[in-house]
Design a protein around this motif. Structure first.
Motif, PDB file in Angstrom:
ATOM      1  N   UNK A  77       4.139  40.770  16.223  1.00 18.12           N
ATOM      2  CA  UNK A  77       4.745  41.549  17.292  1.00 18.12           C
ATOM      3  C   UNK A  77       3.857  42.732  17.633  1.00 18.12           C
ATOM      4  N   UNK A  78       4.420  43.936  17.507  1.00 21.21           N
ATOM      5  CA  UNK A  78       3.661  45.153  17.807  1.00 21.21           C
ATOM      6  C   UNK A  78       3.181  45.849  16.532  1.00 21.21           C
ATOM      7  N   UNK A  79       3.221  45.155  15.416  1.00 19.97           N
ATOM      8  CA  UNK A  79       2.842  45.770  14.142  1.00 19.97           C
ATOM      9  C   UNK A  79       1.698  44.995  13.501  1.00 19.97           C
ATOM     10  N   UNK A  80       0.831  45.737  12.822  1.00 15.88           N
ATOM     11  CA  UNK A  80      -0.312  45.141  12.152  1.00 15.88           C
ATOM     12  C   UNK A  80      -0.236  45.400  10.650  1.00 15.88           C
ATOM     13  N   UNK A  81      -0.688  44.404   9.882  1.00 13.71           N
ATOM     14  CA  UNK A  81      -0.615  44.495   8.429  1.00 13.71           C
ATOM     15  C   UNK A  81      -1.915  43.988   7.804  1.00 13.71           C
TER      16      UNK A  81
ATOM     17  N   UNK B  16       0.865  48.428   5.827  1.00 18.52           N
ATOM     18  CA  UNK B  16       1.076  48.499   7.267  1.00 18.52           C
ATOM     19  C   UNK B  16       0.025  49.418   7.860  1.00 18.52           C
ATOM     20  N   UNK B  17      -0.553  48.991   8.962  1.00 21.29           N
ATOM     21  CA  UNK B  17      -1.650  49.706   9.589  1.00 21.29           C
ATOM     22  C   UNK B  17      -1.156  50.491  10.800  1.00 21.29           C
TER      23      UNK B  17
ATOM     24  N   UNK C 221       0.331  33.353  14.423  1.00 21.30           N
ATOM     25  CA  UNK C 221       0.182  34.789  14.624  1.00 21.30           C
ATOM     26  C   UNK C 221      -1.292  35.149  14.468  1.00 21.30           C
ATOM     27  N   UNK C 222      -1.728  36.178  15.186  1.00 17.19           N
ATOM     28  CA  UNK C 222      -3.123  36.599  15.113  1.00 17.19           C
ATOM     29  C   UNK C 222      -3.470  36.965  13.668  1.00 17.19           C
TER      30      UNK C 222
END
Length: 274
Positions: free
Chosen positions: A173-177, A224-225, A156-157
């Motif tokens: 996925x479509x979420x950034x942390x 969560x960003x 994962x990125x």
């Protein structure tokens, strides 16, 4: 320092340079390497600490002589440091091109804290491929290329932030942390987070504190960003939040009623993101 026994060790990486980064590479970073070196007593070998190796090998003496030590492996005792040291020493003694496959409980022996030169910084490089498993001059057969491609598909990125220690942005996925491994005792971190959370100050610039998890005796808070946030977008905000967080961590005052309620809520927010 823990005794060299099979007893459980809560913080197996305590005393190593960059303890929170050791924990991050063991638990939350999919592909990365860190620098280490054995002591003169153990040959002053350069060691490339990695998140994972093929087939969950704990260590590899690469064909070009480089020693790789993997953190994301199943340990057989209650002390990850003891198990990793056993794998490392076996890899050093093995011929180049040999993968180490430990079985059973290691015999009593040194820990990483005894084997590694503690003056060498643990400098982390996040990788976007597992191509470093191979020595540069090794011919890539179709099978080797396919194995690396398959492993790369699971990455994962992830980006290590530059402005603070042991903080990692990731996209799932479509979420950034943001996952930020802390070097302090668990109770200190939870109290600090509770102080901030009670006054609704546990987030930063749209980032929401969503919980934490424990690993190797340390706490890794998670935020969560906003959707679409890149790592560079939060560098400034996290750097500005860092002294606020540090002040909350440093406070020794007893928690007030609101903070105790906030802390009770935090305990229910242990999360698993991988």
């Amino acid at each position: 320092m823990a005794k060299n026994t099979g007893d459980f060790v809560l913080r197996p990486f305590e005393g190593l340079p960059g303890e929170p980064d050791w924990v991050a590479l063991k638990e939350v970073v999919p592909a990365a390497t860190g620098t280490a070196r054995t002591t003169k007593e153990h040959g002053s070998h350069e060691v490339l600490v990695t998140t994972v190796l093929p087939q969950a090998w704990p260590a590899l003496h690469r064909a070009d002589g480089v020693i790789l030590l993997a953190l994301q492996t199943t340990t057989s005792s209650g002390d990850s440091s003891r198990d990793l040291a056993a794998a490392l020493l076996e890899a050093i003694d093995a011929e180049p091109g040999t993968a180490i496959e430990l079985t059973g409980l290691p015999e009593a022996g040194p820990r990483l804290q005894d084997v590694l030169d503690l003056s060498v910084p643990f400098d982390v490089t996040v990788q976007d491929t597992f191509a470093y498993w191979l020595a540069p001059d090794v011919e890539r057969t179709d099978d080797l290329a396919a194995a690396i491609e398959e492993a790369d598909a699971g990455i994962i990125d992830t980006v290590k932030l530059a402005g603070v220690e042991s903080a990692y942005w990731c996209r799932m996925g479509a979420r950034e942390f943001l996952r930020w491994a802390q070097p302090h005792e668990e109770q200190v971190v939870l109290d600090g987070l509770a102080r901030l959370h009670a006054k609704r100050a546990s987030g930063f610039e749209g980032a929401k504190f969503v919980g934490y998890f424990r690993s190797s005796g340390l706490v890794v808070p998670v935020w969560e960003l906003p959707r679409g946030t890149e790592a560079e977008d939060i560098e400034g905000a996290v750097a500005a939040f860092a002294p606020v967080f540090a002040e909350a961590l440093a406070s020794t005052e007893a928690l007030d009623a609101n903070e105790r309620r906030a802390r009770a809520g935090l305990v229910a927010r242990q999360v698993t993101l991988r």
